[in-house]
Write a protein that holds these residues in place. Structure first.
Motif, PDB file in Angstrom:
ATOM      1  N   ALA A 104       4.221  -6.952  -1.947  1.00  0.00           N
ATOM      2  CA  ALA A 104       2.852  -6.671  -2.405  1.00  0.00           C
ATOM      3  C   ALA A 104       2.638  -5.167  -2.557  1.00  0.00           C
ATOM      4  CB  ALA A 104       1.849  -7.263  -1.422  1.00  0.00           C
ATOM      5  N   ILE A 105       3.112  -4.421  -1.575  1.00  0.00           N
ATOM      6  CA  ILE A 105       2.925  -2.965  -1.618  1.00  0.00           C
ATOM      7  C   ILE A 105       3.768  -2.346  -2.735  1.00  0.00           C
ATOM      8  CG2 ILE A 105       3.313  -0.830  -0.321  1.00  0.00           C
ATOM      9  CD1 ILE A 105       2.404  -2.386   2.209  1.00  0.00           C
ATOM     10  N   GLU A 106       5.001  -2.805  -2.867  1.00  0.00           N
ATOM     11  CA  GLU A 106       5.863  -2.264  -3.935  1.00  0.00           C
ATOM     12  C   GLU A 106       5.261  -2.520  -5.320  1.00  0.00           C
ATOM     13  OE1 GLU A 106      10.313  -2.554  -1.868  1.00  0.00           O
ATOM     14  OE2 GLU A 106       9.633  -4.153  -3.225  1.00  0.00           O
ATOM     15  N   HIS A 107       4.830  -3.761  -5.557  1.00  0.00           N
ATOM     16  CA  HIS A 107       4.284  -4.105  -6.876  1.00  0.00           C
ATOM     17  C   HIS A 107       3.033  -3.283  -7.197  1.00  0.00           C
ATOM     18  CE1 HIS A 107       6.999  -7.349  -7.664  1.00  0.00           C
ATOM     19  NE2 HIS A 107       6.539  -8.146  -6.707  1.00  0.00           N
ATOM     20  N   ALA A 108       2.153  -3.144  -6.216  1.00  0.00           N
ATOM     21  CA  ALA A 108       0.899  -2.423  -6.458  1.00  0.00           C
ATOM     22  C   ALA A 108       1.175  -0.934  -6.674  1.00  0.00           C
ATOM     23  CB  ALA A 108      -0.062  -2.625  -5.283  1.00  0.00           C
ATOM     24  N   TRP A 109       2.000  -0.391  -5.817  1.00  0.00           N
ATOM     25  CA  TRP A 109       2.277   1.046  -5.901  1.00  0.00           C
ATOM     26  C   TRP A 109       2.914   1.405  -7.245  1.00  0.00           C
ATOM     27  CZ3 TRP A 109       0.612   5.222  -3.664  1.00  0.00           C
ATOM     28  CH2 TRP A 109       1.305   6.423  -3.834  1.00  0.00           C
ATOM     29  N   SER A 110       3.875   0.586  -7.695  1.00  0.00           N
ATOM     30  CA  SER A 110       4.570   0.941  -8.929  1.00  0.00           C
ATOM     31  C   SER A 110       3.648   0.827 -10.138  1.00  0.00           C
ATOM     32  CB  SER A 110       5.849   0.107  -9.117  1.00  0.00           C
ATOM     33  OG  SER A 110       5.525  -1.267  -9.170  1.00  0.00           O
ATOM     34  N   LEU A 111       2.669  -0.078 -10.110  1.00  0.00           N
ATOM     35  CA  LEU A 111       1.733  -0.170 -11.237  1.00  0.00           C
ATOM     36  C   LEU A 111       0.718   0.979 -11.186  1.00  0.00           C
ATOM     37  CD1 LEU A 111       0.615  -1.605 -13.727  1.00  0.00           C
ATOM     38  CD2 LEU A 111      -0.709  -3.099 -12.210  1.00  0.00           C
ATOM     39  N   VAL A 112       0.173   1.234 -10.010  1.00  0.00           N
ATOM     40  CA  VAL A 112      -0.874   2.255  -9.882  1.00  0.00           C
ATOM     41  C   VAL A 112      -0.338   3.643 -10.246  1.00  0.00           C
ATOM     42  CG1 VAL A 112      -2.292   3.493  -8.174  1.00  0.00           C
ATOM     43  CG2 VAL A 112      -2.320   1.003  -8.232  1.00  0.00           C
TER      44      VAL A 112
ATOM     45  N   GLY B   5      -0.510   5.480 -14.113  1.00  0.00           N
ATOM     46  CA  GLY B   5      -0.360   6.926 -14.050  1.00  0.00           C
ATOM     47  C   GLY B   5      -1.302   7.659 -13.111  1.00  0.00           C
ATOM     48  N   PHE B   6      -1.812   6.972 -12.072  1.00  0.00           N
ATOM     49  CA  PHE B   6      -2.635   7.686 -11.091  1.00  0.00           C
ATOM     50  C   PHE B   6      -1.763   8.676 -10.305  1.00  0.00           C
ATOM     51  CE2 PHE B   6      -5.431   3.914 -11.546  1.00  0.00           C
ATOM     52  CZ  PHE B   6      -6.644   4.574 -11.755  1.00  0.00           C
ATOM     53  N   ASP B   7      -2.345   9.846 -10.013  1.00  0.00           N
ATOM     54  CA  ASP B   7      -1.656  10.874  -9.247  1.00  0.00           C
ATOM     55  C   ASP B   7      -1.442  10.380  -7.809  1.00  0.00           C
ATOM     56  OD1 ASP B   7      -0.853  13.070  -7.840  1.00  0.00           O
ATOM     57  OD2 ASP B   7      -2.579  14.338  -8.377  1.00  0.00           O
ATOM     58  N   PRO B   8      -0.176  10.227  -7.394  1.00  0.00           N
ATOM     59  CA  PRO B   8       0.073   9.689  -6.042  1.00  0.00           C
ATOM     60  C   PRO B   8      -0.541  10.554  -4.941  1.00  0.00           C
ATOM     61  CG  PRO B   8       2.150  10.026  -7.251  1.00  0.00           C
ATOM     62  CD  PRO B   8       1.052  10.513  -8.145  1.00  0.00           C
ATOM     63  N   GLU B   9      -0.730  11.821  -5.214  1.00  0.00           N
ATOM     64  CA  GLU B   9      -1.311  12.724  -4.207  1.00  0.00           C
ATOM     65  C   GLU B   9      -2.772  12.378  -3.920  1.00  0.00           C
ATOM     66  OE1 GLU B   9       0.374  15.056  -2.540  1.00  0.00           O
ATOM     67  OE2 GLU B   9       2.114  14.253  -3.626  1.00  0.00           O
ATOM     68  N   ARG B  10      -3.404  11.634  -4.818  1.00  0.00           N
ATOM     69  CA  ARG B  10      -4.820  11.311  -4.634  1.00  0.00           C
ATOM     70  C   ARG B  10      -5.038   9.905  -4.085  1.00  0.00           C
ATOM     71  NH1 ARG B  10      -9.198  13.639  -8.373  1.00  0.00           N
ATOM     72  NH2 ARG B  10      -8.637  15.821  -8.476  1.00  0.00           N
TER      73      ARG B  10
ATOM     74  N   TRP C 113       3.939   1.514   3.896  1.00  0.00           N
ATOM     75  CA  TRP C 113       3.304   2.517   3.026  1.00  0.00           C
ATOM     76  C   TRP C 113       4.040   3.845   3.096  1.00  0.00           C
ATOM     77  CZ3 TRP C 113       0.661   1.593  -1.019  1.00  0.00           C
ATOM     78  CH2 TRP C 113      -0.245   0.546  -1.094  1.00  0.00           C
ATOM     79  N   ARG C 114       4.491   4.209   4.317  1.00  0.00           N
ATOM     80  CA  ARG C 114       5.259   5.454   4.468  1.00  0.00           C
ATOM     81  C   ARG C 114       6.553   5.388   3.680  1.00  0.00           C
ATOM     82  NH1 ARG C 114       4.883   5.906  10.446  1.00  0.00           N
ATOM     83  NH2 ARG C 114       3.040   7.167  10.866  1.00  0.00           N
ATOM     84  N   GLU C 115       7.239   4.245   3.869  1.00  0.00           N
ATOM     85  CA  GLU C 115       8.585   4.120   3.290  1.00  0.00           C
ATOM     86  C   GLU C 115       8.524   3.990   1.762  1.00  0.00           C
ATOM     87  OE1 GLU C 115      10.750   0.626   4.702  1.00  0.00           O
ATOM     88  OE2 GLU C 115      11.820   0.671   2.772  1.00  0.00           O
ATOM     89  N   ILE C 116       7.647   3.111   1.276  1.00  0.00           N
ATOM     90  CA  ILE C 116       7.638   2.797  -0.157  1.00  0.00           C
ATOM     91  C   ILE C 116       6.922   3.869  -0.970  1.00  0.00           C
ATOM     92  CG2 ILE C 116       6.748   1.158  -1.880  1.00  0.00           C
ATOM     93  CD1 ILE C 116       7.079  -1.001   0.437  1.00  0.00           C
ATOM     94  N   ALA C 117       5.795   4.346  -0.447  1.00  0.00           N
ATOM     95  CA  ALA C 117       4.972   5.267  -1.226  1.00  0.00           C
ATOM     96  C   ALA C 117       5.110   6.706  -0.747  1.00  0.00           C
ATOM     97  CB  ALA C 117       3.506   4.829  -1.141  1.00  0.00           C
ATOM     98  N   GLY C 118       5.762   6.896   0.395  1.00  0.00           N
ATOM     99  CA  GLY C 118       5.880   8.241   0.948  1.00  0.00           C
ATOM    100  C   GLY C 118       4.533   8.828   1.343  1.00  0.00           C
TER     101      GLY C 118
END
Ligand code: ATP
Ligand code: MG
Ligand code: MG
Ligand code: MG
Length: 476
Positions: A100-108, A118-123, A139-144
């Motif tokens: 769930a986290i991988e799919h959401a993060w890669s789309l966002v 294309g949302f800025d990951p820093e935000r 969240w730490r591992e997948i999204a850093g």
């Protein structure tokens, strides 16, 4: 990025990841706890509950949603619409938190050139349920994500259940930081307007007993099959990606504001109070059309009453903008043009939809012209006597004799700087109800002859209906 493209990318992203695309269900599903479908998971409930085996392990949908409890927020917050589209991905015993986290993060955060938003990951900030260390680690591992942008929240915010024994689980929500000009630092736990919630991931893992873990007791067990239920607010993503200020200014909603500008001769963006009215009109016109489109007609209780209230609020707001002629037909056309590429039945069924909406407007306009004079007099008298509270007897008379719904009286009184004696009003309503019960036989006969009692029905709009507050509990 236009709304249809946001939706297209969502569906493509999840189809590419093996999800079956399932059409939106109607807003009206038989569910005793729900007036309107208010989340993507509703049509999949039997699969989550294990009553019926899921025909696919993974699904994705863009679900029409109506949330009546959000009605008072409309136009005032940037983010609450009564009708919105919830994009979701669902796993029935298939992938779980990591997926769930991988799919959401890669789309966002995925590149717009490769199908992402294309949302800025820093935000990006996220919240997790207070004891969900596993989600924090993922969240730490997948999204850093650094620790300070992962916030723990208690069960009131980040635990989902159905309020009855059955499945439940922790949630993790994804927020976008709009920037310091929109509020205080400190993440979504501090400010939910600056940090805009765009997506909720529910990790359905627990079996719940009688009492909710929200109240402190642990779940009674773990589900044999763990499920994923997510919901992303399409209009919220559109609001951010279109660089506008709120959901009402997004491409599919804003055209109604333009139409209201035309009718009123006023400009959106020049007066705070008027702007709220413009936004209420745009929002309610859309939800009104969508609800009629799914077969509801205005009435005195349940869904019909919600619809009536939405349509009447448009008329009221339009009048406050200085519009006196009928407008609902014109607004409905604008909604049809915006929404029918996705929901073609709005175009093919438009004659019916428009007729229902215009008839309600006509009825309400005559109610309004009678009641408004009485209301003004009551306000003058109250003020002349040095009072700040409109007597409950007056509010009741307005309701009883002139068909003024109490919410309208409350709204108009507050605009006139008065409160309303609601206790006395409730008391009189109670007495009336008792009388009505005693008189039930007569009433029954009366309601049979609709032509004679039509006016009575029309002017006594839904005043007995309390389920508005109590029936439409949110799915999460
Ligand atoms: P909020 O806290 O902002 O009221 P929520 O937590 O009630 O949102 P959820 O129940 O988690 O919302 O619904 C999933 C998603 O649907 C949210 O993350 C949001 O993007 C979207 N959403 C919820 N309510 C609305 C609404 N009234 N208008 C537009 N989008 C909404
Ligand atoms: Mg909410
Ligand atoms: Mg929330
Ligand atoms: Mg949420």
């Amino acid at each position: 990025m236009q709304t249809h493209e946001i939706v297209r990318r969502f569906t493509a992203h999840f189809e590419n990841a093996g999800h079956t695309s399932v059409p939106s269900a109607s807003l009206i599903l038989e569910d005793p706890n729900l007036l309107f479908v208010n989340a993507g998971m509703v049509q999949f409930k039997p699969y989550f509950l294990g009553d019926v085996p899921a025909p696919y392990p993974r699904a994705t949908s863009i679900q029409k949603c109506v949330r009546t409890p959000d009605i008072d927020e409309v136009g005032k917050t940037t983010r609450h619409a009564t009708f919105f589209q919830m994009a979701g991905n669902f796993s029935f015993g298939d992938y779980f938190k990591r997926g769930a986290i991988e799919h959401a993060w890669s789309l966002v955060t995925g590149s717009p050139d490769e199908g992402g938003y294309g949302f800025d990951p820093e935000r990006i900030w996220v919240t997790v349920f207070e004891t969900d260390d596993e989600a924090i680690e993922l969240w730490r591992e997948i999204a850093g994500l650094p620790e300070e942008r992962i916030q723990r929240r208690d069960g009131e915010d980040n635990y989902w259940d159905m309020g009855v024994p059955g499945p439940g689980g922790p949630c993790s929500e994804i927020y976008y930081d709009r920037g310091p000009e929109f509020g205080a630092d400190g993440g979504p736990v501090v400010d939910e307007d600056r940090y805009l919630e765009i997506w909720n991931l529910v990790f359905m893992q627990d079996e719940r007993g009688e009492l909710s873990p929200k109240k402190g007791n642990p779940p009674i067990g773990t589900l044999p099959h763990k499920n994923i239920d997510t919901g992303m607010g399409v209009e919220r993503v559109a609001f951010l990606l279109q660089g506008v200020d709120n959901v009402y200014e997004t491409d599919l909603v804003r055209p109604v504001i333009a139409k209201a500008e035309e009718f009123s001769g006023k400009r959106y963006g020049s007066n705070t109070e008027d702007d709220i009215r413009f936004r209420v009109i745009a929002d309610h016109a859309r939800s009104g059309v969508m609800i009629v489109g799914d077969g509801v007609t205005p009435g005195n209780e349940g869904r019909g009453y919600v619809l009536r209230r939405l349509l009447r609020r448009i008329v009221r707001s339009a009048r406050l903008l200085g519009i006196t002629e009928p407008v609902l037909g014109a607004f409905a056309e604008v909604v049809r043009d915006a929404m029918s590429p996705t929901y073609p039945e709005l175009a093919s069924d438009f004659e019916r939809i428009s007729a229902v909406i215009r008839a309600e407007e006509e009825t309400f306009l005559s109610t309004l012209s009678a009641g408004s004079r009485i209301f003004e007099t009551a306000v003058e008298e109250t003020k002349r006597a040095g009072g700040s509270t409109l007597p409950g007897d007056q509010a009741f008379a307005l309701h009883d004799t002139y068909g003024f719904p109490i919410d309208l009286t409350l709204e108009m009184a507050s605009e006139a700087g008065l409160s309303v004696d609601r206790d006395r009003f409730a008391e009189l309503m109670g007495e009336q109800r008792t009388r009505a019960k005693a008189d039930a036989a007569t009433r029954k006969v009366g309601f049979v002859d609709a032509s004679v009692y039509r006016a009575v029905l029309d002017t006594h709009g839904g005043t007995d209906f309390l389920g508005y507050q109590t029936l439409s509990s949110e799915a999460r």
